[in-house]
Design an enzyme around this catalytic site. Sequence first.
Site, mmCIF file in Angstrom:
data_model
loop_
_atom_site.group_PDB
_atom_site.id
_atom_site.type_symbol
_atom_site.label_atom_id
_atom_site.label_comp_id
_atom_site.label_asym_id
_atom_site.label_seq_id
_atom_site.Cartn_x
_atom_site.Cartn_y
_atom_site.Cartn_z
ATOM 1 C CB CYS A 84 -0.962 -0.001 1.181
ATOM 2 S SG CYS A 84 -0.351 0.781 2.667
ATOM 3 C CD GLU A 85 -0.624 5.514 -3.537
ATOM 4 O OE1 GLU A 85 0.056 5.212 -4.523
ATOM 5 O OE2 GLU A 85 -1.546 6.344 -3.570
ATOM 6 C CG HIS A 86 -2.200 5.435 1.847
ATOM 7 N ND1 HIS A 86 -3.412 4.829 1.614
ATOM 8 C CD2 HIS A 86 -2.111 6.455 0.963
ATOM 9 C CE1 HIS A 86 -4.037 5.457 0.634
ATOM 10 N NE2 HIS A 86 -3.267 6.448 0.220
ATOM 11 C CG HIS A 87 0.147 2.654 6.219
ATOM 12 N ND1 HIS A 87 -1.092 2.588 5.606
ATOM 13 C CD2 HIS A 87 0.007 3.484 7.277
ATOM 14 C CE1 HIS A 87 -1.956 3.331 6.275
ATOM 15 N NE2 HIS A 87 -1.314 3.904 7.289
ATOM 16 C CD GLN A 125 -8.365 -4.364 -2.541
ATOM 17 O OE1 GLN A 125 -7.967 -4.323 -1.377
ATOM 18 N NE2 GLN A 125 -9.409 -5.094 -2.908
ATOM 19 C CG HIS A 153 -5.401 -3.537 2.673
ATOM 20 N ND1 HIS A 153 -4.825 -2.611 1.829
ATOM 21 C CD2 HIS A 153 -6.381 -4.145 1.957
ATOM 22 C CE1 HIS A 153 -5.452 -2.645 0.658
ATOM 23 N NE2 HIS A 153 -6.391 -3.561 0.715
ATOM 24 C CB CYS A 155 -1.458 -0.638 6.488
ATOM 25 S SG CYS A 155 -2.828 -0.511 5.339
HETATM 26 ZN ZN LIG Z 1 -1.964 1.282 4.148
#
Ligand SMILES: [Zn+2]
Length: 197
Positions: A84-87, A125, A153, A155
């Site tokens: 995931c690009e956020h975490h 996703q 996920h 995260c």
């Molecule tokens: Zn994430």
Amino acid sequence: MNPETDFRDGLDKLAADYKDILQTLGEDPEREGLLKTPMRVAKAMQILTRGYFQDPHKVLTDALFEEKYDQMVIVKDIDVFSLCEHHMLPFYGKCHVAYIPNGKITGLSKIARVVDIYSHRLQVQERLTQQIKDCIQDTLKPQGVMVVIEAKHMCMQMRGVEKQNSITTTSDYSGVFNSLNTRMEFMSLLRGESKRI
Ligand SMILES: [Zn+2]
């Protein structure tokens, strides 16, 4: 170039950065167990992001065949492992693809390759689902394509944000899959013997 074994420029810099990160996290990068960790992580991250340097459109255009078949083609339970690009933590699960050809088909393994290339980039996703759909739509120009991804996920699970074991489902479609009946045909074929993740 073999992206599995040939590492890209910047590997040493990446390893040095990870050494700094270990230190910032309060670790001692000089202790025995961590000595090789920065380089291992650097190599792992280059592999997990190799999709930036691969062309999924070319994978499909290199393997197009003329074929009169115009029923639904389904490739299900394609493994997905992405970050995931956020975490920058993993999300993983299964991708299911269906398309109805319009004179051209491709090798079934090529569909899985497209999923693999897009998932080896930093992703959300939703976008991953859409990119796979768009790539198949743009190259095969089928009557329609539909992509469903079911994923967990890390995260959410590891940080305790959401219920453990919750599964996120995303879907995107084009063309004849705008018809509810066509989508339902695909979904019922999926439900048939689809395994849970
Ligand atoms: Zn994430």
